[in-house]
Each structure stands twice: as structure tokens, then as C-alpha cells.
Design a protein around this motif. Sequence first.
Motif, PDB file in Angstrom:
ATOM      1  N   MET A  10       1.113  -5.486  -7.416  1.00 42.17           N
ATOM      2  CA  MET A  10      -0.230  -4.866  -7.731  1.00 42.17           C
ATOM      3  C   MET A  10      -0.154  -3.235  -7.440  1.00 42.17           C
ATOM      4  O   MET A  10       0.290  -2.311  -7.969  1.00 42.17           O
ATOM      5  N   ALA A  11      -0.498  -3.159  -5.779  1.00 40.81           N
ATOM      6  CA  ALA A  11      -0.636  -1.570  -5.600  1.00 40.81           C
ATOM      7  C   ALA A  11       0.508  -0.669  -5.776  1.00 40.81           C
ATOM      8  O   ALA A  11       0.285   0.558  -6.007  1.00 40.81           O
ATOM      9  N   VAL A  12       1.686  -1.295  -5.752  1.00 42.25           N
ATOM     10  CA  VAL A  12       2.757  -0.321  -6.029  1.00 42.25           C
ATOM     11  C   VAL A  12       2.696   0.354  -7.385  1.00 42.25           C
ATOM     12  O   VAL A  12       3.458   1.495  -7.271  1.00 42.25           O
ATOM     13  N   HIS A  13       2.334  -0.124  -8.348  1.00 45.89           N
ATOM     14  CA  HIS A  13       2.197   0.575  -9.620  1.00 45.89           C
ATOM     15  C   HIS A  13       1.032   1.550  -9.886  1.00 45.89           C
ATOM     16  O   HIS A  13       0.706   1.961 -10.777  1.00 45.89           O
ATOM     17  N   ASP A  14       0.239   1.316  -8.877  1.00 45.48           N
ATOM     18  CA  ASP A  14      -1.006   2.184  -9.017  1.00 45.48           C
ATOM     19  C   ASP A  14      -0.933   3.640  -8.456  1.00 45.48           C
ATOM     20  O   ASP A  14      -0.519   3.729  -7.161  1.00 45.48           O
ATOM     21  N   PRO A  15      -0.948   4.664  -9.290  1.00 46.27           N
ATOM     22  CA  PRO A  15      -0.553   5.797  -8.866  1.00 46.27           C
ATOM     23  C   PRO A  15      -1.526   6.458  -7.652  1.00 46.27           C
ATOM     24  O   PRO A  15      -1.199   7.057  -6.914  1.00 46.27           O
ATOM     25  N   SER A  16      -2.742   6.057  -7.777  1.00 43.03           N
ATOM     26  CA  SER A  16      -3.569   6.733  -6.885  1.00 43.03           C
ATOM     27  C   SER A  16      -3.456   6.005  -5.491  1.00 43.03           C
ATOM     28  O   SER A  16      -3.354   6.761  -4.440  1.00 43.03           O
ATOM     29  N   MET A  17      -2.931   4.788  -5.452  1.00 44.26           N
ATOM     30  CA  MET A  17      -2.385   4.139  -4.158  1.00 44.26           C
ATOM     31  C   MET A  17      -1.231   4.908  -3.788  1.00 44.26           C
ATOM     32  O   MET A  17      -0.986   5.249  -2.635  1.00 44.26           O
ATOM     33  N   THR A  18      -0.102   5.233  -4.688  1.00 40.46           N
ATOM     34  CA  THR A  18       0.924   5.988  -4.262  1.00 40.46           C
ATOM     35  C   THR A  18       0.746   7.198  -3.558  1.00 40.46           C
ATOM     36  O   THR A  18       1.363   7.936  -2.667  1.00 40.46           O
ATOM     37  N   ASP A  19      -0.271   8.198  -4.410  1.00 45.99           N
ATOM     38  CA  ASP A  19      -0.699   9.391  -3.844  1.00 45.99           C
ATOM     39  C   ASP A  19      -1.246   9.412  -2.623  1.00 45.99           C
ATOM     40  O   ASP A  19      -1.033  10.062  -1.591  1.00 45.99           O
ATOM     41  N   ARG A  20      -2.012   8.200  -2.294  1.00 52.20           N
ATOM     42  CA  ARG A  20      -2.999   8.158  -1.045  1.00 52.20           C
ATOM     43  C   ARG A  20      -1.822   7.790   0.090  1.00 52.20           C
ATOM     44  O   ARG A  20      -1.869   8.495   0.966  1.00 52.20           O
ATOM     45  N   ALA A  22       1.196   8.974   0.280  1.00 48.87           N
ATOM     46  CA  ALA A  22       1.853  10.178   0.244  1.00 48.87           C
ATOM     47  C   ALA A  22       1.314  10.905   1.266  1.00 48.87           C
ATOM     48  O   ALA A  22       1.722  11.698   2.223  1.00 48.87           O
ATOM     49  N   ALA A  23      -0.082  10.899   1.050  1.00 50.72           N
ATOM     50  CA  ALA A  23      -1.121  11.918   1.771  1.00 50.72           C
ATOM     51  C   ALA A  23      -1.109  11.298   3.395  1.00 50.72           C
ATOM     52  O   ALA A  23      -1.289  12.114   4.147  1.00 50.72           O
ATOM     53  N   ASP A  24      -1.283  10.261   3.359  1.00 53.97           N
ATOM     54  CA  ASP A  24      -1.358   9.509   4.765  1.00 53.97           C
ATOM     55  C   ASP A  24      -0.146   9.880   5.600  1.00 53.97           C
ATOM     56  O   ASP A  24      -0.200  10.167   6.670  1.00 53.97           O
ATOM     57  N   ALA A  25       0.941   9.742   4.826  1.00 51.75           N
ATOM     58  CA  ALA A  25       2.319  10.078   5.282  1.00 51.75           C
ATOM     59  C   ALA A  25       2.262  11.424   5.900  1.00 51.75           C
ATOM     60  O   ALA A  25       2.595  11.756   7.023  1.00 51.75           O
ATOM     61  N   ALA A  26       1.847  12.380   5.098  1.00 49.69           N
ATOM     62  CA  ALA A  26       1.889  13.758   5.571  1.00 49.69           C
ATOM     63  C   ALA A  26       0.985  14.036   6.805  1.00 49.69           C
ATOM     64  O   ALA A  26       0.993  14.742   7.470  1.00 49.69           O
TER      65      ALA A  26
END
Length: 280
Positions: A10-20, A22-26
Motif C-alpha cells: 500500500m503506502a510505499v507506492h503512494d506518492p503523498s506518503m513518500t513526500d510526507r 521525506a518531509a518528516d525526515a527533514a
Amino acid sequence: HAKRAGSHGMAVHDPSMTDRRAADAALGEDIAVALERGQLHVVYQPIVDLEDGRPLAAETLLRWQHPRLGPVPPDQFIPIAERNGAINAIGLWVLDQACRQAVEWDARYVSVNLSPRQLQEPTIVHDVLAVLRRTGLDPERLVLEVTESAIVDENAGIPALRALRSYGIRIAIDDFGTGYSSLHYLTRMPVDILKIDRTFVNELNGTSEGAAVTEAVIRLSQALHLTTIAEGIETEEQAAELRELGCTRGQGYLYARPHPAEELDWNRFATSPSGQPCTP
Ligand code: C2E
Ligand code: MG
Ligand code: MG
Ligand code: MG
């Protein structure tokens, strides 16, 4: 977590999740250096006597001024700081600020939020006591706010709370009613204060349905001889209804928003007739 989400495809291919992510990591990298870069400060929100609106105490709330993003709300960055452990140093710094301020304010008590991660630290009792010693604050003038989940999920936290309480520090359960815990644990918990979450205060609208949960929480708190504090009071109607239901303490925009210490009128803060600090 990532692995689990992936195995469900699921979540892995959801681009908004990936963005999120990355943003959280930053944000996680930024919050880890925010303290040393002087980007953090604390504000205080009065906790008042609902009978007369007299301020009795203050809750310490953390603020982060991000160099590019501007103010980032704690609901956004605290969970991230919890995950990467930055909350441990930050939390002790908040405690230090609050204790210093409370000493300066003389006979007030101050409330500080303690994250579940902090409660898991083997040195937490020692660290809190060290801050009290260093700042000279009487332990009876400190309240630590923990959430239900910190108490229930993380059993290791209970002995720490018990130890802190044995030194006179008081413990509040924050956001009460929003966790998924059973109620029977409450009678065995080292707790002094119950804070009713603002979602319940929000539902007070003059109907018995709206008041049902709030009333039940107040009765429960009374039966366990705990002090009840209602959070997020925004209207006179809510305050009146809470008073009628027997709730004696509250905080919310109706009385005051959180402010930097120097902007609050501390002379209005009350001491009991004996000159002793008011109990929560
Ligand atoms: P909390 O401990 O439940 O704090 C109460 C929150 O409700 C604060 O939000 C406060 O500004 C807000 N509030 C107070 N009165 C009203 C009202 O009348 N209406 C509305 N809508 N909101 C009201 P804030 O400052 O954004 O903090 C959010 C949460 O972040 C806190 O919830 C707490 O869980 C966490 N937090 C804040 N500072 C710290 C800290 O130093 N350490 C830790 N571990 N958590 C913190
Ligand atoms: Mg709180
Ligand atoms: Mg709360
Ligand atoms: Mg909250």
C-alpha cells in the motif's frame, strides 16, 4: 513500520506518503539541532479557578520557530522528536525553563508535558530531580502531564511516575478520554489530576447528550479524589456548564491563550490565605 506497509503493498507506492516521509525526515534533522540553534522557546497558558477565573497555575507549551518554515506546531514536530529521540534533551530543557520561571513567579505551580519516550529513559527520575535541585523549585510546585497511552502502553513508566510522586511532584493525565485504555487501571495509577480533553468540552452545547461523557469523566475523577481540569474552554457557556457539572479548574482561550512569560500578568496569580502555593 515501513516494511509492514510495504508487505501490504500500500503506502510505499503512494506518492503523498513518500513526500510526507521525506518531509518528516527533514523535520527530524532540523528539530535535532533546533535547541542548540536557539529556535525553541516556551509559552505559558494559565490554568484558572472556574468559579472566579483566577489563575492558579500555568501549563508550559513548547514553540519552534523554524528558520524557513516559520512556526511549526507541536502536534506536528513532537511526534517526530519522539521517534528520533530529540525529545529527551528538549523535554529536559523545557522542564528547566519552566522550573526557573516558577521560582521567579514565587507561589505558583507549573505544569510540564512529559512525553512517553522521556518516561522510558532509565535516568528520568534522576534527571527531573536534578533540574529541581538546580533551579531550587519545590517539587510540590511541579506537575508533570502524561497521556493515557504513556501510562498504559509503556508499563516501564509507572515505577518512574511512582518515584517522582514520592518526592512530591504531582502527576496529571492529559487529554483524558482520547486514549483507548480501559478504566480499571485508573484506580491503581500514581495520578493526582485528570485533564478532560477539549474534544469533550467542545461537545458541551446545553444538551444532555453533549454533556454525557464530560459529566461521566468529572464524576469518575471526583470518585477517585482527583482534581479535574477541563481543557480548551472557549465560551462562557462551556465554562458555565462545566461549573454546573462540578468541574473546578480549567484552561482555554476564553481565559487566556498561551503567552511568553513576560506578557502574562503574574500579579493576578493567587496564593492561598496561608501564603502556601495553591494545590492544583
Ligand atoms: P496539550 O498538552 O493537551 O496542550 C493543550 C493544547 O491545547 C495546546 O496546544 C494549547 O495551546 C491548546 N489550547 C489551549 N486552550 C485552547 C482552546 O481554548 N482552544 C483550542 N483550540 N486549543 C487550545 P499546543 O501548544 O499546540 O500543543 C499541542 C500539544 O503538543 C500539547 O497538547 C502537548 O501534547 C504537546 N506539547 C506541547 N509542548 C510540549 C512539550 O514541551 N513537551 C511535550 N512532550 N509535548 C508538548
Ligand atoms: Mg498538556
Ligand atoms: Mg491536553
Ligand atoms: Mg493535546
